[in-house]
Design a protein around this motif. Structure first.
Motif, short mmCIF file in Angstrom:
data_model
loop_
_atom_site.label_atom_id
_atom_site.label_comp_id
_atom_site.label_asym_id
_atom_site.label_seq_id
_atom_site.Cartn_x
_atom_site.Cartn_y
_atom_site.Cartn_z
N THR A 1 0.86 -1.18 0.00
CA THR A 1 0.00 0.00 0.00
C THR A 1 0.90 1.23 0.00
O THR A 1 2.08 1.14 0.30
CB THR A 1 -0.88 0.07 1.26
OG1 THR A 1 -0.02 0.26 2.39
CG2 THR A 1 -1.69 -1.20 1.44
N TYR A 2 0.29 2.39 -0.30
CA TYR A 2 1.07 3.63 -0.29
C TYR A 2 1.67 3.87 1.10
O TYR A 2 2.79 4.34 1.22
CB TYR A 2 0.19 4.83 -0.70
CG TYR A 2 -0.01 4.94 -2.21
CD1 TYR A 2 -0.04 3.82 -3.03
CD2 TYR A 2 -0.18 6.19 -2.80
CE1 TYR A 2 -0.23 3.93 -4.39
CE2 TYR A 2 -0.37 6.32 -4.17
CZ TYR A 2 -0.40 5.19 -4.96
OH TYR A 2 -0.59 5.32 -6.31
N ARG B 1 6.38 3.97 4.77
CA ARG B 1 7.09 3.47 5.94
C ARG B 1 8.47 2.94 5.53
O ARG B 1 9.47 3.22 6.16
CB ARG B 1 6.28 2.37 6.63
CG ARG B 1 5.97 2.73 8.08
CD ARG B 1 4.97 1.76 8.68
NE ARG B 1 3.62 1.98 8.16
CZ ARG B 1 2.75 1.01 7.92
NH1 ARG B 1 3.07 -0.25 8.11
NH2 ARG B 1 1.54 1.31 7.47
N TYR B 2 8.49 2.20 4.41
CA TYR B 2 9.75 1.63 3.97
C TYR B 2 10.74 2.74 3.58
O TYR B 2 11.90 2.71 3.97
CB TYR B 2 9.53 0.69 2.77
CG TYR B 2 10.82 0.14 2.23
CD1 TYR B 2 11.47 -0.93 2.88
CD2 TYR B 2 11.42 0.69 1.10
CE1 TYR B 2 12.67 -1.40 2.40
CE2 TYR B 2 12.62 0.21 0.62
CZ TYR B 2 13.24 -0.84 1.26
OH TYR B 2 14.43 -1.32 0.80
N LEU B 3 10.26 3.72 2.85
CA LEU B 3 11.14 4.79 2.38
C LEU B 3 11.35 5.89 3.42
O LEU B 3 12.11 6.83 3.20
CB LEU B 3 10.57 5.42 1.10
CG LEU B 3 10.49 4.53 -0.13
CD1 LEU B 3 9.80 5.25 -1.27
CD2 LEU B 3 11.89 4.09 -0.56
N GLU B 4 10.61 5.77 4.52
CA GLU B 4 10.62 6.81 5.56
C GLU B 4 10.28 8.17 4.96
O GLU B 4 10.98 9.16 5.18
CB GLU B 4 11.96 6.82 6.29
CG GLU B 4 12.14 5.55 7.11
CD GLU B 4 13.46 5.50 7.84
OE1 GLU B 4 14.28 6.40 7.64
OE2 GLU B 4 13.66 4.53 8.58
N LYS B 5 9.22 8.18 4.18
CA LYS B 5 8.78 9.42 3.56
C LYS B 5 7.30 9.60 3.81
O LYS B 5 6.56 8.62 3.83
CB LYS B 5 8.98 9.35 2.04
CG LYS B 5 10.33 9.79 1.59
CD LYS B 5 10.35 9.94 0.08
CE LYS B 5 11.75 10.34 -0.31
NZ LYS B 5 12.20 9.88 -1.57
N LYS B 6 6.87 10.83 3.97
CA LYS B 6 5.44 11.09 4.16
C LYS B 6 4.71 11.04 2.83
O LYS B 6 3.67 10.42 2.71
CB LYS B 6 5.24 12.47 4.80
CG LYS B 6 5.17 12.44 6.31
CD LYS B 6 4.03 13.35 6.79
CE LYS B 6 3.92 13.29 8.30
NZ LYS B 6 4.75 14.32 8.96
N ASP B 7 5.29 11.72 1.86
CA ASP B 7 4.60 11.82 0.58
C ASP B 7 5.31 10.94 -0.44
O ASP B 7 6.45 11.20 -0.83
CB ASP B 7 4.61 13.28 0.12
CG ASP B 7 3.84 13.44 -1.18
OD1 ASP B 7 3.20 12.45 -1.61
OD2 ASP B 7 3.89 14.54 -1.75
N VAL B 8 4.63 9.88 -0.85
CA VAL B 8 5.28 8.94 -1.76
C VAL B 8 4.77 9.09 -3.19
O VAL B 8 5.16 8.36 -4.08
CB VAL B 8 5.09 7.48 -1.29
CG1 VAL B 8 5.78 7.27 0.04
CG2 VAL B 8 3.61 7.13 -1.19
N ASN B 9 3.86 10.05 -3.38
CA ASN B 9 3.25 10.18 -4.70
C ASN B 9 4.27 10.37 -5.81
O ASN B 9 4.17 9.77 -6.87
CB ASN B 9 2.26 11.35 -4.71
CG ASN B 9 0.95 10.93 -4.12
OD1 ASN B 9 0.49 9.81 -4.35
ND2 ASN B 9 0.35 11.79 -3.31
N LYS B 10 5.28 11.20 -5.53
CA LYS B 10 6.24 11.50 -6.59
C LYS B 10 7.06 10.25 -6.93
O LYS B 10 7.22 9.90 -8.10
CB LYS B 10 7.15 12.64 -6.16
CG LYS B 10 8.12 13.01 -7.27
CD LYS B 10 8.83 14.30 -7.03
CE LYS B 10 9.94 14.58 -8.04
NZ LYS B 10 10.28 13.56 -9.00
N VAL B 11 7.51 9.57 -5.89
CA VAL B 11 8.29 8.34 -6.11
C VAL B 11 7.50 7.37 -6.97
O VAL B 11 8.00 6.81 -7.95
CB VAL B 11 8.59 7.67 -4.74
CG1 VAL B 11 9.40 6.40 -4.95
CG2 VAL B 11 9.29 8.64 -3.81
N ILE B 12 6.22 7.19 -6.61
CA ILE B 12 5.40 6.22 -7.32
C ILE B 12 5.15 6.66 -8.76
O ILE B 12 5.24 5.87 -9.70
CB ILE B 12 4.09 5.97 -6.56
CG1 ILE B 12 4.41 5.22 -5.26
CG2 ILE B 12 3.08 5.21 -7.41
CD1 ILE B 12 3.25 4.99 -4.34
#
Ligand code: ADP
Ligand code: ZN
Ligand code: ZN
Length: 831
Positions: A154-155, A160-171
């Motif tokens: 899930t997002y 949690r894995y990337l220790e980032k709040k906003d993962v939209n850009k990565v995805i």
């Protein structure tokens, strides 16, 4: 030979469904053959809506007609074998949508607990066809390697894995590189509450077998102790059948049993773990057949209500504060339940968390369900299902409980029927639960009892017109007297300079003698926070919200300035932002300041405060009430929250700090509200043997409303108010539809509102269309608000036709390119 299709069993089945979205129609979906015979009206289905949204919908119609204009999609899933929404509810949803001018999906959205609506959640997966690893950054590479080890994420998990709040850009980047696939997975929201239990395997249920078992474990004292501990809960030797139920795992743990010995015995096949679905509500016994000993006056009122129900659908019960309306309700509820029908008891939001529920629980125990907005989704689902399956014949709830799946209502009680919180303000449906309750009752041939010490003008008008039955109870229970109410002219006191921190001497003296006599005091001020605003004494700067046209309220405890409209917060300033002066003062008085001032004046008193700020936490309200009930607290300072249905033994003084704001508020209902509020607050005094006193501080002691208040003259007030209402064509002589036009651009909003008002006047006549005018708070969250009011005479106007016309004119307006951004909100029967 080929057999002809066309036999109805084989015909494709379609369903029209209600989707929880603001669209004006039902949508048709196709049912896969294997589900054809299971789809039923009222069952939930999962469907795809638009490109990627997956929603829960309710089946409203089952048929064989493919939609003419589009290719129907298949339903994705059928969630219920047994419908969770009744035909009566579907009828009610569409009635509400039509009457309050919104969409049936919006009604469904409010009606269904979130736990019955599954939602979809976005997940990602490694793309098996991906073969351009050279495109990836090293960080992306590491992540993809991790993703490969997982089915999907899930997002949140990605975050949690990337220790980032906003993962939209990565995805987004990874999707662009075709490295991953995003898909939607359905998430079931309702989770049954599970209790883990331990029991002995069946082979050990005999007493012989148990003894042998204990012997066989003699090498491990720990395991032996575990079995002995188990037997101390379940005495198998005497009651082998008890083994089936087992013992809660937590109980064994509490007794010191270790997880490892549990595991060993499970592995050995001696113990087994079972999961039991349990209710989220505590069992409580109650005493449903308890005989309510009514006083003679109460018995007479109760009989009279029953009699009036013979000929009237709705009875208005006007019983003064402390007359014991609740006991009468209990008596009636028992009668209706005994006849086999369901009962719904509506209460305003805040009253529900308090004493009255405790009183009802004592009688009805856990056969009564409570439906409340502070409940979790899971709890709401359990109430819903309990009503469906007959576990609950009686529900006490807030306004949204009118949407529960009743099918056999005998009685709906609307307590404190005058309360404006029965009207939902935002979002749509902007319904009035009292009025919807009456419709629901008509549909189910049930009766409605409206109860109040200060009935709404509308309801009393209906009663006077003989549309509703009217029953009055004008004495308090048990010889308690109505309090003596006095007005204090603070203007005079101010001139004579006798005020102490805006408290009159008279009020202070009474509080002081109350403290000496160990009697309790309530101080009412309808304004929370410390002070309504901060004001620079040099340049006259006033703290205002950037986004709304209101002053920021100063909260001292949190040292913040808060906007009560949009919630915006900023820290307070020691210096003026405009001129830099340090001479910045707070102006006006809220409950927080009153509490503070009283501390200073009466340092020995225990003071507590009840307002929105002190009651946010889950049990905060109950704690405040409990402390006051127990007598630990001498003075309770509060907003209108303290006016709602509270019943204390030792309150002999109620002080109303300042009545003027209430009686001078610019709204046609202000007089009614002020009368109700002041009477209700006063009604908290002297409810037992000790007589009560009420002191009202005001600058307008001659005011009409206050004069009726001090004489406890509801009927006088009603008659005088009715003349005002008739003079200005206000309800109950008219219906009011309030139309709010919003836009970030003030001129545009004004133009749009003007255009709409003009268009409406053509057919309705100028005298029925008021405005546009700036709303009382003309800007909220950066949008400018203009209001247009329609006043429609009940006897002359066809309300249905008018609404159709209004709908058409709104569509005309918002489809005009110029007004594309403008929002129009319709509020039928605005309060
Ligand atoms: P209301 O809602 O009309 O203001 P309540 O129902 O709170 O009044 O009753 C006021 C108080 O009198 C409550 O404490 C209630 O328990 C008590 N009371 C009223 N009627 C009876 C009765 N018949 N028997 C015992 N106590 C009663
Ligand atoms: Zn200044
Ligand atoms: Zn604001």
């Amino acid at each position: 030979m080929r057999q002809e299709l066309g036999d109805s069993m084989e015909q494709t089945v379609f369903v029209d469904v209600v989707l929880p979205v603001p669209i004006p129609q039902l949508f048709t979906y196709r049912v896969p053959r294997e589900l054809s015979e299971y789809v039923q009206v009222g069952s939930r289905v999962v469907v795809e809506f638009g490109k990627s949204r997956v929603l829960t919908a309710i089946i409203a119609v089952v048929h064989h007609n493919p939609p003419p204009k589009y290719q129907a999609k298949y339903i994705l899933e059928l969630l219920d074998q047994i419908p969770v929404v009744t035909p009566s509810q579907l009828w009610l949803f569409s009635w509400v949508a039509e009457y309050y001018m919104c969409h049936i999906g919006e009604v469904m959205n409010i009606a269904l607990p979130a736990g019955l609506k599954i939602s979809s959640q976005s997940k990602i997966q490694y793309n098996p066809d991906f073969n351009n690893p050279e495109l990836l950054s090293s960080e992306e590479n590491t992540f993809l390697e991790f993703l490969l080890t997982q089915d999907s994420l899930t997002y949140d998990e990605v975050g949690r894995y990337l220790e980032k709040k906003d993962v939209n850009k990565v995805i987004k980047d990874l999707v662009a590189k075709h490295a991953i696939i995003v898909f939607e997975e359905l998430k079931y929201k309702y989770k049954p509450k599970i209790l883990k239990k331990i029991r002995l395997k069946r082979v050990y249920e005999g007493s012989e077998e148990v003894l042998q078992l204990i012997d066989s474990l003699e090498k491990s004292t720990k395991q032996q102790e575990l079995i002995l501990e188990y037997l101390s809960h379940i005495p198998i030797q005497d009651l082998p059948e008890k083994n089936k139920a087992g013992v809660e795992k937590t109980k064994l743990r509490e007794a010191g049993v270790s997880d490892s010995s549990l595991k060993t015995l499970k592995d050995k096949g001696i113990l087994e773990e079972i999961e039991v679905v349990i209710s989220r509500f505590e069992e409580s016994a109650g005493n449903p057949n308890k005989v309510i000993e009514l006083s003679d006056a109460q018995r007479e009122a109760s009989n009279s209500i029953m009699e009036k129900f013979q000929e009237k659908q709705v009875v208005l019960f006007h019983g003064i504060t402390g007359s014991g309306k609740t006991e009468i309700y209990i008596d009636l509820i028992q009668q209706v339940l005994a006849s086999g029908s369901q009962v719904l008891f509506l209460l305003p939001e805040i009253a529900l968390t308090t004493q009255i529920v405790t009183r009802l629980k004592r009688v009805f125990g856990s056969s009564m369900a409570v439906y409340h907005s502070k409940f979790s989704d899971n709890e709401r689902v359990e109430v819903w299902r309990g009503v469906l399956d007959g576990t609950y014949q009686f529900v006490v709830g807030v306004r949204s409980s009118i949407f529960l799946p009743f099918d056999n209502l005998g009685l709906i009680i609307v307590d404190e029927e005058h309360e404006s919180s029965y009207k939902q303000f935002d979002p749509a449906p902007r319904y009035h639960a009292r009025d919807v309750a009456i419709m629901l009752a008509i549909k189910q041939h049930a009766k409605v009892l409206l109860g109040s010490a200060t009935p709404s003008i509308e309801s009393f008008f209906q009663a006077k017109a003989n549309k509703y039955g009217l029953v009055s109870l004008n004495v308090r229970f048990g010889n308690a007297q109505l309090p003596e109410i006095r007005l204090i002219d603070v203007k005079k006191d101010r001139k004579e300079k006798t005020l102490v921190k805006d408290f009159s001497q008279l009020l202070l003296n009474e509080i002081s003698s109350n403290l000496q006599n160990k009697e309790q005091t309530i101080i009412f001020q309808n304004r929370r926070g410390y002070a309504p605003y901060l004001n620079c004494q040099e340049c006259n700067w006033i703290g205002q919200c950037d986004q709304c046209a209101v002053t920021l309220t100063y909260h001292m405890q949190s040292q913040q300035l808060i906007c009560h409209y949009c919630g915006h917060r900023e820290s307070t300033r020691k210096t003026c932002p405009d001129c830099g002066s340090t001479n910045v003062k707070s102006v006006g008085v809220g409950t927080e300041k009153i509490e503070d001032d009283l501390h200073e004046i009466f340092p020995e008193a225990v003071i507590s405060r009840m307002d929105l700020d002190t009651t946010r936490a889950k049990n905060a309200l109950q704690n405040i009430i409990g402390d006051f009930e127990s007598g630990e607290v001498d003075i309770l300072v509060g907003t209108q929250m303290i006016s709602k249905g509270l019943d204390f033994d030792r309150v002999s003084l109620v002080g109303i700090y300042n009545a003027d704001k209430m009686i001078h508020f610019p709204d046609f209902r202000a007089a009614e509200r002020a009368f109700q509020l002041i009477t209700q607050v006063s009604g908290r005094a002297g409810r037992r043997e000790i007589p009560g006193k009420v002191l009202i501080q005001t600058g307008s002691p001659q005011n009409r409303i206050l004069q009726f208040v001090i004489n406890n003259d509801y009927v006088g007030f009603y008659e005088s108010e009715l003349i005002e209402r008739e003079g200005y064509s206000y309800p109950p002589f008219t219906r009011i539809i309030e139309i709010t036009v919003k836009d970030v651009d003030q001129t545009l909003a004004h133009q749009a509102a003007n255009k709409l008002a003009e268009a409406l006047s053509i057919r309705l006549g100028r005298e029925r269309v008021k405005g546009p005018e700036k709303a009382l708070v003309e800007r909220i969250r950066n949008k400018f608000l203009f209001e247009v009011w329609l006043k429609l005479e009940k006897d002359k106007m066809n309300i249905q036709a008018t609404k159709e016309y209004l709908k058409k004119e709104i569509v005309n307006l918002v489809t005009d390119k110029k007004f594309k951004s403008v929002q129009v909100i319709v509020n039928v029967d605005a309060v």
